[in-house]
Design a protein around this motif. Structure first.
Motif, PDB file in Angstrom:
ATOM      1  N   ALA A  57       8.978   3.540  -1.196  1.00  0.00           N
ATOM      2  CA  ALA A  57       7.760   3.281  -0.414  1.00  0.00           C
ATOM      3  C   ALA A  57       6.609   2.843  -1.323  1.00  0.00           C
ATOM      4  O   ALA A  57       5.836   1.947  -0.978  1.00  0.00           O
ATOM      5  N   PHE A  58       6.524   3.451  -2.493  1.00  0.00           N
ATOM      6  CA  PHE A  58       5.452   3.123  -3.439  1.00  0.00           C
ATOM      7  C   PHE A  58       5.570   1.681  -3.921  1.00  0.00           C
ATOM      8  O   PHE A  58       4.569   0.964  -4.043  1.00  0.00           O
ATOM      9  N   LYS A  59       6.795   1.236  -4.166  1.00  0.00           N
ATOM     10  CA  LYS A  59       7.004  -0.170  -4.566  1.00  0.00           C
ATOM     11  C   LYS A  59       6.574  -1.122  -3.452  1.00  0.00           C
ATOM     12  O   LYS A  59       5.957  -2.147  -3.710  1.00  0.00           O
ATOM     13  N   ALA A  60       6.892  -0.765  -2.224  1.00  0.00           N
ATOM     14  CA  ALA A  60       6.497  -1.599  -1.086  1.00  0.00           C
ATOM     15  C   ALA A  60       4.974  -1.671  -0.996  1.00  0.00           C
ATOM     16  O   ALA A  60       4.403  -2.753  -0.786  1.00  0.00           O
ATOM     17  N   VAL A  61       4.306  -0.547  -1.163  1.00  0.00           N
ATOM     18  CA  VAL A  61       2.840  -0.523  -1.120  1.00  0.00           C
ATOM     19  C   VAL A  61       2.282  -1.399  -2.239  1.00  0.00           C
ATOM     20  O   VAL A  61       1.362  -2.193  -2.018  1.00  0.00           O
ATOM     21  N   GLY A  62       2.834  -1.268  -3.429  1.00  0.00           N
ATOM     22  CA  GLY A  62       2.362  -2.052  -4.560  1.00  0.00           C
ATOM     23  C   GLY A  62       2.485  -3.552  -4.339  1.00  0.00           C
ATOM     24  O   GLY A  62       1.616  -4.324  -4.758  1.00  0.00           O
ATOM     25  N   ARG A  63       3.556  -3.966  -3.657  1.00  0.00           N
ATOM     26  CA  ARG A  63       3.761  -5.397  -3.390  1.00  0.00           C
ATOM     27  C   ARG A  63       2.780  -5.943  -2.357  1.00  0.00           C
ATOM     28  O   ARG A  63       2.446  -7.122  -2.383  1.00  0.00           O
ATOM     29  N   LYS A  70      -1.414  -6.679   5.858  1.00  0.00           N
ATOM     30  CA  LYS A  70      -0.281  -5.756   5.812  1.00  0.00           C
ATOM     31  C   LYS A  70      -0.727  -4.298   5.724  1.00  0.00           C
ATOM     32  O   LYS A  70       0.063  -3.419   5.413  1.00  0.00           O
ATOM     33  N   ASN A  71      -1.988  -4.040   6.024  1.00  0.00           N
ATOM     34  CA  ASN A  71      -2.503  -2.674   5.921  1.00  0.00           C
ATOM     35  C   ASN A  71      -1.796  -1.694   6.857  1.00  0.00           C
ATOM     36  O   ASN A  71      -1.593  -0.543   6.506  1.00  0.00           O
ATOM     37  N   ALA A  72      -1.397  -2.151   8.044  1.00  0.00           N
ATOM     38  CA  ALA A  72      -0.684  -1.256   8.979  1.00  0.00           C
ATOM     39  C   ALA A  72       0.652  -0.833   8.363  1.00  0.00           C
ATOM     40  O   ALA A  72       1.024   0.352   8.416  1.00  0.00           O
ATOM     41  N   THR A 121      -4.505  11.737  -4.392  1.00  0.00           N
ATOM     42  CA  THR A 121      -4.665  10.309  -4.664  1.00  0.00           C
ATOM     43  C   THR A 121      -4.127   9.486  -3.494  1.00  0.00           C
ATOM     44  O   THR A 121      -4.706   8.450  -3.133  1.00  0.00           O
ATOM     45  N   VAL A 122      -3.036   9.938  -2.890  1.00  0.00           N
ATOM     46  CA  VAL A 122      -2.505   9.260  -1.697  1.00  0.00           C
ATOM     47  C   VAL A 122      -3.560   9.272  -0.591  1.00  0.00           C
ATOM     48  O   VAL A 122      -3.764   8.268   0.109  1.00  0.00           O
ATOM     49  N   THR A 123      -4.268  10.387  -0.424  1.00  0.00           N
ATOM     50  CA  THR A 123      -5.329  10.493   0.581  1.00  0.00           C
ATOM     51  C   THR A 123      -6.446   9.486   0.289  1.00  0.00           C
ATOM     52  O   THR A 123      -6.945   8.822   1.201  1.00  0.00           O
ATOM     53  N   LYS A 124      -6.834   9.373  -0.968  1.00  0.00           N
ATOM     54  CA  LYS A 124      -7.864   8.386  -1.353  1.00  0.00           C
ATOM     55  C   LYS A 124      -7.388   6.969  -1.049  1.00  0.00           C
ATOM     56  O   LYS A 124      -8.168   6.135  -0.562  1.00  0.00           O
ATOM     57  N   LEU A 125      -6.115   6.701  -1.337  1.00  0.00           N
ATOM     58  CA  LEU A 125      -5.559   5.375  -1.068  1.00  0.00           C
ATOM     59  C   LEU A 125      -5.557   5.096   0.431  1.00  0.00           C
ATOM     60  O   LEU A 125      -5.942   4.007   0.866  1.00  0.00           O
ATOM     61  N   ARG A 126      -5.168   6.078   1.215  1.00  0.00           N
ATOM     62  CA  ARG A 126      -5.153   5.909   2.674  1.00  0.00           C
ATOM     63  C   ARG A 126      -6.567   5.596   3.191  1.00  0.00           C
ATOM     64  O   ARG A 126      -6.760   4.704   4.018  1.00  0.00           O
ATOM     65  N   THR A 127      -7.567   6.307   2.669  1.00  0.00           N
ATOM     66  CA  THR A 127      -8.956   6.083   3.078  1.00  0.00           C
ATOM     67  C   THR A 127      -9.396   4.658   2.745  1.00  0.00           C
ATOM     68  O   THR A 127     -10.025   3.984   3.572  1.00  0.00           O
ATOM     69  N   ALA A 128      -9.052   4.191   1.546  1.00  0.00           N
ATOM     70  CA  ALA A 128      -9.432   2.834   1.139  1.00  0.00           C
ATOM     71  C   ALA A 128      -8.741   1.780   2.005  1.00  0.00           C
ATOM     72  O   ALA A 128      -9.374   0.802   2.417  1.00  0.00           O
ATOM     73  N   VAL A 129      -7.469   1.999   2.312  1.00  0.00           N
ATOM     74  CA  VAL A 129      -6.729   1.032   3.140  1.00  0.00           C
ATOM     75  C   VAL A 129      -7.289   1.016   4.558  1.00  0.00           C
ATOM     76  O   VAL A 129      -7.502  -0.057   5.135  1.00  0.00           O
ATOM     77  N   LYS A 130      -7.559   2.184   5.121  1.00  0.00           N
ATOM     78  CA  LYS A 130      -8.127   2.247   6.469  1.00  0.00           C
ATOM     79  C   LYS A 130      -9.479   1.558   6.540  1.00  0.00           C
ATOM     80  O   LYS A 130      -9.828   0.958   7.557  1.00  0.00           O
ATOM     81  N   GLY A 132     -10.251  -0.993   4.854  1.00  0.00           N
ATOM     82  CA  GLY A 132     -10.060  -2.414   4.536  1.00  0.00           C
ATOM     83  C   GLY A 132     -10.510  -2.754   3.120  1.00  0.00           C
ATOM     84  O   GLY A 132     -10.713  -3.920   2.801  1.00  0.00           O
ATOM     85  N   ASN A 133     -10.663  -1.758   2.279  1.00  0.00           N
ATOM     86  CA  ASN A 133     -11.109  -1.976   0.908  1.00  0.00           C
ATOM     87  C   ASN A 133      -9.881  -2.099   0.000  1.00  0.00           C
ATOM     88  O   ASN A 133      -9.562  -1.198  -0.783  1.00  0.00           O
ATOM     89  N   ASN A 134      -9.219  -3.244   0.090  1.00  0.00           N
ATOM     90  CA  ASN A 134      -7.977  -3.434  -0.642  1.00  0.00           C
ATOM     91  C   ASN A 134      -8.193  -3.572  -2.153  1.00  0.00           C
ATOM     92  O   ASN A 134      -7.297  -3.235  -2.925  1.00  0.00           O
ATOM     93  N   ALA A 135      -9.359  -4.015  -2.570  1.00  0.00           N
ATOM     94  CA  ALA A 135      -9.647  -4.091  -4.010  1.00  0.00           C
ATOM     95  C   ALA A 135      -9.672  -2.685  -4.600  1.00  0.00           C
ATOM     96  O   ALA A 135      -9.091  -2.427  -5.659  1.00  0.00           O
ATOM     97  N   GLU A 136     -10.333  -1.767  -3.915  1.00  0.00           N
ATOM     98  CA  GLU A 136     -10.367  -0.369  -4.371  1.00  0.00           C
ATOM     99  C   GLU A 136      -8.970   0.240  -4.279  1.00  0.00           C
ATOM    100  O   GLU A 136      -8.554   0.996  -5.162  1.00  0.00           O
ATOM    101  N   ALA A 137      -8.246  -0.081  -3.218  1.00  0.00           N
ATOM    102  CA  ALA A 137      -6.887   0.435  -3.048  1.00  0.00           C
ATOM    103  C   ALA A 137      -5.988  -0.012  -4.194  1.00  0.00           C
ATOM    104  O   ALA A 137      -5.170   0.766  -4.695  1.00  0.00           O
ATOM    105  N   SER A 138      -6.167  -1.219  -4.650  1.00  0.00           N
ATOM    106  CA  SER A 138      -5.381  -1.734  -5.770  1.00  0.00           C
ATOM    107  C   SER A 138      -5.654  -0.940  -7.051  1.00  0.00           C
ATOM    108  O   SER A 138      -4.738  -0.656  -7.827  1.00  0.00           O
TER     109      SER A 138
END
Length: 166
Positions: A57-63, A70-72, A121-130, A132-138
């Protein structure tokens, strides 16, 4: 000048035999390789299976993290990561058996603390994706990669032939 001599008798059949042997050897090698991979999958520990699911799943997120469309899908993958990470926290690393008995409790506590930090950290990533802050998510993905590498160095048994840190 040497003259052309006919091939020795049986030469053609010797060549055919060698080709057949080579073909049989290739088929045998393929069968053994497939059996080894099946055996390797069967031998995974419960924790290993959870970690494999997290890694996939982590590899898929990274791609896909840089693509807001693809945020959903990313959020679904984060659910997989979170579920498996929570379940992995309840399990002890196999490496625990290599740690002196007096240090095993601390080793397991450190593992669980590391998994807790990873889940935060997963929670922080989820917050950034929700948001729409994909730069921060990266950037958060980069942090997670560091956490993964450090955790594997400390808590995972290094398999023979595996690159350092994995």
């Amino acid at each position: 000048m040497p003259r052309d001599l006919p091939p020795p008798s049986g030469h053609a059949s010797t060549m055919q035999l060698r080709v057949r042997q080579l073909g049989a050897l290739c088929v045998l090698a393929l069968a053994l390789t497939q059996a080894a991979f099946r055996f390797q999958d069967d031998e995974k520990t419960p924790l290993g299976k959870k970690m494999a699911a997290i890694n996939t799943a982590f590899k898929a997120v990274g791609r896909q993290i840089d693509d807001p469309t693809k945020n959903a899908s990313t959020l679904k993958q984060l659910d997989v990561i979170e579920t498996n990470a929570k379940e992995a926290m309840a399990l002890d690393p196999e490496k625990k058996g290599q740690v002196p008995a007096a240090q095993q409790a601390k080793f397991v506590a450190d593992y669980k603390a590391g998994m807790k930090v990873f889940l935060d950290t997963v929670t922080k990533l989820r917050t950034a994706v929700k948001a729409g802050n994909n730069a921060e998510a990266s950037k958060i993905i980069d942090t997670m990669k560091d956490q993964q590498r450090d955790g594997h160095k400390e808590f995972r048994i290094r398999k023979a032939g595996a690159p350092p840190g994995l």
